[in-house]
Design a protein around this motif. Structure first.
Motif, PDB file in Angstrom:
ATOM      1  N   SER A 103      34.092 -38.662  14.148  1.00 49.69           N
ATOM      2  CA  SER A 103      34.039 -37.301  14.240  1.00 49.69           C
ATOM      3  C   SER A 103      35.482 -36.203  13.346  1.00 49.69           C
ATOM      4  O   SER A 103      35.940 -37.187  13.136  1.00 49.69           O
ATOM      5  CB  SER A 103      34.011 -36.792  15.746  1.00 49.69           C
ATOM      6  OG  SER A 103      35.608 -36.825  16.154  1.00 49.69           O
ATOM      7  N   PHE A 104      35.077 -35.757  13.035  1.00 49.21           N
ATOM      8  CA  PHE A 104      35.975 -34.152  12.120  1.00 49.21           C
ATOM      9  C   PHE A 104      35.951 -32.891  12.980  1.00 49.21           C
ATOM     10  O   PHE A 104      34.842 -32.614  12.942  1.00 49.21           O
ATOM     11  CB  PHE A 104      35.582 -34.293  10.494  1.00 49.21           C
ATOM     12  CG  PHE A 104      35.203 -35.301   9.879  1.00 49.21           C
ATOM     13  CD1 PHE A 104      36.051 -35.841   9.334  1.00 49.21           C
ATOM     14  CD2 PHE A 104      34.532 -36.137   9.823  1.00 49.21           C
ATOM     15  CE1 PHE A 104      36.318 -37.225   8.679  1.00 49.21           C
ATOM     16  CE2 PHE A 104      34.007 -37.358   9.189  1.00 49.21           C
ATOM     17  CZ  PHE A 104      35.279 -37.817   8.636  1.00 49.21           C
ATOM     18  N   SER A 105      37.169 -32.319  13.205  1.00 42.24           N
ATOM     19  CA  SER A 105      36.882 -31.382  13.597  1.00 42.24           C
ATOM     20  C   SER A 105      37.568 -30.356  12.432  1.00 42.24           C
ATOM     21  O   SER A 105      38.584 -30.186  11.725  1.00 42.24           O
ATOM     22  CB  SER A 105      37.453 -31.543  14.788  1.00 42.24           C
ATOM     23  OG  SER A 105      39.029 -31.545  15.371  1.00 42.24           O
ATOM     24  N   GLN A 124      32.712 -28.952  15.000  1.00 46.76           N
ATOM     25  CA  GLN A 124      33.390 -30.828  15.316  1.00 46.76           C
ATOM     26  C   GLN A 124      32.105 -30.993  15.509  1.00 46.76           C
ATOM     27  O   GLN A 124      31.019 -30.411  15.553  1.00 46.76           O
ATOM     28  CB  GLN A 124      33.829 -30.492  16.991  1.00 46.76           C
ATOM     29  CG  GLN A 124      33.607 -31.801  16.840  1.00 46.76           C
ATOM     30  CD  GLN A 124      33.886 -33.127  18.099  1.00 46.76           C
ATOM     31  OE1 GLN A 124      33.707 -32.581  19.356  1.00 46.76           O
ATOM     32  NE2 GLN A 124      36.002 -32.793  18.311  1.00 46.76           N
ATOM     33  N   ILE A 125      31.765 -31.741  14.279  1.00 45.93           N
ATOM     34  CA  ILE A 125      30.756 -32.663  13.282  1.00 45.93           C
ATOM     35  C   ILE A 125      31.180 -34.565  13.665  1.00 45.93           C
ATOM     36  O   ILE A 125      31.922 -34.567  13.879  1.00 45.93           O
ATOM     37  CB  ILE A 125      30.333 -32.300  12.499  1.00 45.93           C
ATOM     38  CG1 ILE A 125      28.966 -33.513  11.950  1.00 45.93           C
ATOM     39  CG2 ILE A 125      31.162 -33.268  11.265  1.00 45.93           C
ATOM     40  CD1 ILE A 125      28.686 -32.833  10.604  1.00 45.93           C
ATOM     41  N   VAL A 139      23.537 -36.820  13.394  1.00 44.68           N
ATOM     42  CA  VAL A 139      24.333 -36.267  13.488  1.00 44.68           C
ATOM     43  C   VAL A 139      23.980 -35.226  14.639  1.00 44.68           C
ATOM     44  O   VAL A 139      23.412 -35.174  14.977  1.00 44.68           O
ATOM     45  CB  VAL A 139      24.340 -35.608  12.415  1.00 44.68           C
ATOM     46  CG1 VAL A 139      25.046 -34.101  11.839  1.00 44.68           C
ATOM     47  CG2 VAL A 139      24.258 -36.127  10.982  1.00 44.68           C
ATOM     48  N   GLU A 140      25.714 -35.007  15.104  1.00 46.47           N
ATOM     49  CA  GLU A 140      25.851 -34.424  16.210  1.00 46.47           C
ATOM     50  C   GLU A 140      27.018 -33.532  16.621  1.00 46.47           C
ATOM     51  O   GLU A 140      27.618 -33.560  15.698  1.00 46.47           O
ATOM     52  CB  GLU A 140      26.211 -34.894  17.472  1.00 46.47           C
ATOM     53  CG  GLU A 140      25.248 -36.060  17.784  1.00 46.47           C
ATOM     54  CD  GLU A 140      25.330 -36.603  19.438  1.00 46.47           C
ATOM     55  OE1 GLU A 140      26.133 -36.374  20.022  1.00 46.47           O
ATOM     56  OE2 GLU A 140      24.184 -37.171  19.925  1.00 46.47           O
ATOM     57  N   GLN A 141      27.047 -31.859  16.399  1.00 47.73           N
ATOM     58  CA  GLN A 141      27.251 -30.755  16.466  1.00 47.73           C
ATOM     59  C   GLN A 141      27.954 -30.120  17.419  1.00 47.73           C
ATOM     60  O   GLN A 141      27.348 -30.115  18.376  1.00 47.73           O
ATOM     61  CB  GLN A 141      27.302 -29.738  15.339  1.00 47.73           C
ATOM     62  CG  GLN A 141      26.158 -30.863  14.053  1.00 47.73           C
ATOM     63  CD  GLN A 141      25.995 -29.508  12.891  1.00 47.73           C
ATOM     64  OE1 GLN A 141      26.605 -28.674  12.665  1.00 47.73           O
ATOM     65  NE2 GLN A 141      24.636 -29.809  12.411  1.00 47.73           N
ATOM     66  N   ALA A 165      22.266 -31.314  19.184  1.00 50.55           N
ATOM     67  CA  ALA A 165      21.753 -32.721  18.019  1.00 50.55           C
ATOM     68  C   ALA A 165      20.367 -32.639  17.271  1.00 50.55           C
ATOM     69  O   ALA A 165      19.978 -32.460  18.269  1.00 50.55           O
ATOM     70  CB  ALA A 165      22.139 -34.333  19.173  1.00 50.55           C
ATOM     71  N   PRO A 166      20.143 -33.481  16.322  1.00 51.05           N
ATOM     72  CA  PRO A 166      18.612 -33.138  15.661  1.00 51.05           C
ATOM     73  C   PRO A 166      17.619 -33.718  16.809  1.00 51.05           C
ATOM     74  O   PRO A 166      16.476 -33.921  16.657  1.00 51.05           O
ATOM     75  CB  PRO A 166      18.669 -33.881  14.339  1.00 51.05           C
ATOM     76  CG  PRO A 166      20.709 -33.760  14.131  1.00 51.05           C
ATOM     77  CD  PRO A 166      21.142 -33.916  15.347  1.00 51.05           C
ATOM     78  N   LYS A 167      17.655 -34.683  17.715  1.00 46.67           N
ATOM     79  CA  LYS A 167      17.716 -35.712  18.208  1.00 46.67           C
ATOM     80  C   LYS A 167      16.770 -34.559  19.883  1.00 46.67           C
ATOM     81  O   LYS A 167      15.985 -34.871  20.288  1.00 46.67           O
ATOM     82  CB  LYS A 167      17.573 -36.888  19.204  1.00 46.67           C
ATOM     83  CG  LYS A 167      17.884 -37.964  18.349  1.00 46.67           C
ATOM     84  CD  LYS A 167      17.995 -39.356  18.223  1.00 46.67           C
ATOM     85  CE  LYS A 167      17.653 -40.140  17.449  1.00 46.67           C
ATOM     86  NZ  LYS A 167      18.097 -41.749  18.165  1.00 46.67           N
ATOM     87  N   GLY A 168      17.768 -33.658  20.323  1.00 48.39           N
ATOM     88  CA  GLY A 168      17.243 -32.800  21.396  1.00 48.39           C
ATOM     89  C   GLY A 168      16.842 -31.683  20.792  1.00 48.39           C
ATOM     90  O   GLY A 168      16.202 -31.069  19.105  1.00 48.39           O
TER      91      GLY A 168
END
Length: 250
Positions: A103-105, A124-125, A139-141, A165-168
């Motif tokens: 993760s990156f913030s 945050q990603i 990828v989640e943000q 999240a793209p899956k959501g």
């Protein structure tokens, strides 16, 4: 699917780690998992090492170790990176080892003096670089605002925002509140409450609470600990023990 739910529950409660996934509560001053508007001073690198354990009815999850670092890039901004090694075990799945997602913030202070921050914005990603079953596979943000304000001899810190999240199918709301107080020049104790909205149609709001302590061992070295539990579950408990070290890069 069960292991993905285990991973999500664990990350929703984890303190100190920048390596968080949906639902996130945000990076913060450890041991609490509620963000604060302070940023790492420019030219300073803060290193974090931690141990985390979560136990529920079906499985136990350990981070051995958790690792992250944050660096101040300006007087009002910081960036961070985090990852952790993980061990999980359950009666039906046995023992599994691997790494969580990377993760990156980024955090930007918006209001308040340098020594008394009051409001900040954070982003945050999460990149799906972890091993199965510890990766979200997408990828989640997350984005949130965080504030802090004196409250008598104590202070209240809070954050509110969303994860995606793209899956959501929608942004998931999140919040967190911490009330802490210095009981000694080097010791702070506090209590926290965190929560996030449903991640799918079968879930409801999730709430977790915890009690923590932070001790300033030296001017650059801090020790932290917290115990907590999921309010909706009698057996979903977690324990955190961490160390942070400030290093000047100048």
């Amino acid at each position: 699917m069960k292991w993905k739910h285990v991973w999500i529950r664990r990350l929703s409660q984890m303190a100190i780690m920048i390596a968080l996934a949906v639902p996130m509560t945000g990076y913060c001053e450890p041991p609490w998992s509620v963000d604060d508007p302070g940023v790492t001073p420019q030219g300073t690198l803060t290193l974090f090492k931690s141990y985390y354990r979560q136990h529920s009815w079906e499985e136990t999850l350990h981070s051995l170790p958790g690792f992250s670092m944050v660096i101040g890039v300006s007087e009002r901004a910081e960036v961070g990176i985090g990852i952790d090694a993980l061990i999980s075990h359950s009666p039906d799945q046995g023992r599994k080892r691997g790494f969580g997602d990377l993760s990156f913030s980024y955090k930007q202070r918006l209001l308040g003096a340098l020594d008394e921050p009051r409001l900040a914005f954070a982003y945050q990603i999460i990149l799906p670089t972890g091993n199965e079953p510890f990766t979200a596979n997408s990828v989640e943000q997350g984005i949130w605002l965080t504030f802090q304000h004196p409250l008598g001899q104590a202070r209240i810190t809070g954050n509110a925002g969303f994860n995606y999240a793209p899956k959501g199918t929608h942004w998931v709301p999140l919040f967190g509140v911490v009330l802490d107080r210095a009981i000694h020049p080097k010791t702070v104790i506090g209590i926290q409450l965190t929560g996030h909205g449903p991640t799918d149609a079968q879930e409801s709001w999730h709430f977790s609470t915890g009690v923590g302590i932070r001790y300033q061992w030296t001017p650059t070295l801090n020790l932290q600990a917290m115990i907590g539990k999921d309010i909706s579950s009698a057996r979903d408990e977690h324990f955190f023990l961490g160390l942070s070290w400030d290093v000047s890069t100048r």
